[in-house]
Design a protein around this motif. Structure first.
Motif, mmCIF file in Angstrom:
data_model
loop_
_atom_site.group_PDB
_atom_site.id
_atom_site.type_symbol
_atom_site.label_atom_id
_atom_site.label_comp_id
_atom_site.label_asym_id
_atom_site.label_seq_id
_atom_site.Cartn_x
_atom_site.Cartn_y
_atom_site.Cartn_z
ATOM 1 N N GLU A 1 0.835 -1.193 0.000
ATOM 2 C CA GLU A 1 0.000 0.000 0.000
ATOM 3 C C GLU A 1 0.871 1.245 0.000
ATOM 4 N N ILE A 2 0.410 2.276 -0.708
ATOM 5 C CA ILE A 2 1.106 3.552 -0.742
ATOM 6 C C ILE A 2 0.097 4.670 -0.546
ATOM 7 N N ALA A 3 0.519 5.770 0.043
ATOM 8 C CA ALA A 3 -0.294 6.979 0.126
ATOM 9 C C ALA A 3 0.216 7.928 -0.947
ATOM 10 N N ILE A 4 -0.710 8.531 -1.682
ATOM 11 C CA ILE A 4 -0.307 9.384 -2.795
ATOM 12 C C ILE A 4 -1.315 10.513 -2.962
ATOM 13 N N SER A 5 -0.837 11.654 -3.434
ATOM 14 C CA SER A 5 -1.706 12.800 -3.688
ATOM 15 C C SER A 5 -2.210 12.782 -5.115
ATOM 16 N N GLU A 6 -3.408 13.300 -5.296
ATOM 17 C CA GLU A 6 -3.991 13.423 -6.630
ATOM 18 C C GLU A 6 -3.010 14.147 -7.554
ATOM 19 N N GLY A 7 -2.845 13.617 -8.755
ATOM 20 C CA GLY A 7 -1.974 14.245 -9.731
ATOM 21 C C GLY A 7 -0.546 13.728 -9.738
ATOM 22 N N GLN A 8 -0.151 13.001 -8.696
ATOM 23 C CA GLN A 8 1.189 12.421 -8.675
ATOM 24 C C GLN A 8 1.189 11.108 -9.446
ATOM 25 N N LEU A 9 2.376 10.709 -9.918
ATOM 26 C CA LEU A 9 2.491 9.442 -10.633
ATOM 27 C C LEU A 9 2.497 8.274 -9.661
ATOM 28 N N LEU A 10 1.685 7.284 -9.965
ATOM 29 C CA LEU A 10 1.734 6.044 -9.191
ATOM 30 C C LEU A 10 3.090 5.389 -9.455
ATOM 31 N N PRO A 11 3.673 4.746 -8.454
ATOM 32 C CA PRO A 11 5.005 4.173 -8.629
ATOM 33 C C PRO A 11 5.027 3.026 -9.634
ATOM 34 N N ALA A 12 6.213 2.808 -10.158
ATOM 35 C CA ALA A 12 6.437 1.617 -10.970
ATOM 36 C C ALA A 12 6.288 0.413 -10.055
ATOM 37 N N ILE A 13 5.755 -0.661 -10.560
ATOM 38 C CA ILE A 13 5.558 -1.855 -9.738
ATOM 39 C C ILE A 13 6.896 -2.364 -9.196
ATOM 40 N N HIS A 14 7.941 -2.256 -9.978
ATOM 41 C CA HIS A 14 9.228 -2.785 -9.538
ATOM 42 C C HIS A 14 9.949 -1.846 -8.574
ATOM 43 N N ALA A 15 9.250 -0.796 -8.117
ATOM 44 C CA ALA A 15 9.810 0.098 -7.105
ATOM 45 C C ALA A 15 9.713 -0.530 -5.711
#
Length: 84
Positions: free
Chosen positions: A46-60
């Protein structure tokens, strides 16, 4: 934390909400349509992210090969002021 789900302390701050936005899957490295917590459908990270930011690469993050590469919003962060 045994079941790998988002946790919360006070139920007064969490509401159940049925919306098709929770069913959508988002590809890695695409823009998050809403602020909140997103879960990797392949491994449960799980990750917390703000609207408009890029979702991480899966291999991150550690990810088993051959699992689905997508993010799903599990908690929506509502930015509207609440006056109680």
């Amino acid at each position: 934390m045994e079941n790998g789900m988002a946790l919360y302390q006070s139920a007064q701050f969490i509401d159940t909400w049925t919306d098709p936005e929770f069913d959508k899957l988002h590809s890695p490295r695409t823009v998050a349509p809403h602020s909140g917590i997103y879960r990797c459908v392949g491994c449960g990270v799980e990750i917390a992210i703000s609207e408009g930011q890029l979702l991480p690469a899966i291999h991150a993050h550690p990810h088993r090969l051959g699992t689905r590469e997508a993010w799903q919003m599990v908690v929506y962060a509502d930015h509207r002021p609440k006056f109680t």
